[in-house]
Design an enzyme around this catalytic site. Structure first.
Site, PDB file in Angstrom:
ATOM      1  CD  GLU A  76       8.102 -12.830   5.929  1.00  0.00           C
ATOM      2  OE1 GLU A  76       8.020 -12.567   4.713  1.00  0.00           O
ATOM      3  OE2 GLU A  76       8.487 -12.005   6.759  1.00  0.00           O
ATOM      4  CG  HIS A 104       7.654  -8.865   4.496  1.00  0.00           C
ATOM      5  ND1 HIS A 104       8.652  -9.774   4.353  1.00  0.00           N
ATOM      6  CD2 HIS A 104       8.238  -7.660   4.338  1.00  0.00           C
ATOM      7  CE1 HIS A 104       9.796  -9.152   4.102  1.00  0.00           C
ATOM      8  NE2 HIS A 104       9.561  -7.863   4.099  1.00  0.00           N
TER       9      HIS A 104
END
Length: 156
Positions: A76, A104
């Site tokens: 990420e 997220h």
């Protein structure tokens, strides 16, 4: 269900909420994605490493998995060159409208922030009043007798 395979075969939606461990690393891979009911949906809000993104890309491109929602990824932010992101961004992509990737933060909403604060305060108050926390994940490490036994075993 007797097995993950049996569950996957009948589920319209598979939603992962699991921690990442050696047992769950890429638990959704080419084999398990193929076991999913054709046209089903995969959601992952657990940990990114639970889904093999290359296998998911193939399953989405073939249409076997109808759609996916990912709030977590192994890396990420995702690499722009990843096969999944490249397939999603491509003009005329067959998965363009069948893949949702969030940063997220899928939990975020005004009501979730209220819940987060009120549940945290209630948990802290309960601990202050009782000395116990139902959310303690390492309770045995706080038990002095057990800690002493571990220390003795380590010295032996």
């Amino acid at each position: 269900m007797p097995s993950l395979e049996a569950l996957l075969a009948i589920s319209d939606v598979v939603s992962l909420h699991t921690p990442l461990s050696p047992e769950t690393k890429h638990m959704m891979n080419a084999e398990t994605l193929a076991q999913m009911k054709p046209g089903s949906v995969l959601i992952n809000t657990g940990r990114g490493g639970c889904v093999d993104l290359a296998a998911l890309t193939d399953a989405l491109m073939s249409g076997h998995v109808a759609a996916a929602g990912l709030d977590v990824l192994e890396a990420e932010p995702p690499a722009a060159a990843s096969a999944l992101m490249a397939a999603w961004r491509a003009d005329g992509s067959p998965i363009r409208d069948r893949l949702i990737v969030t940063p997220h933060a899928a939990f975020y909403s005004p009501s979730s922030l209220i819940d987060l604060r009120s549940k945290s305060a209630a948990t802290a108050l309960n601990y202050l009043l009782t000395g116990d926390s139902r959310d303690c994940a390492n309770r045995d490490f706080l038990d002095l007798a057990k800690a002493g036994a571990r220390a003795a075993a380590a010295r032996a």
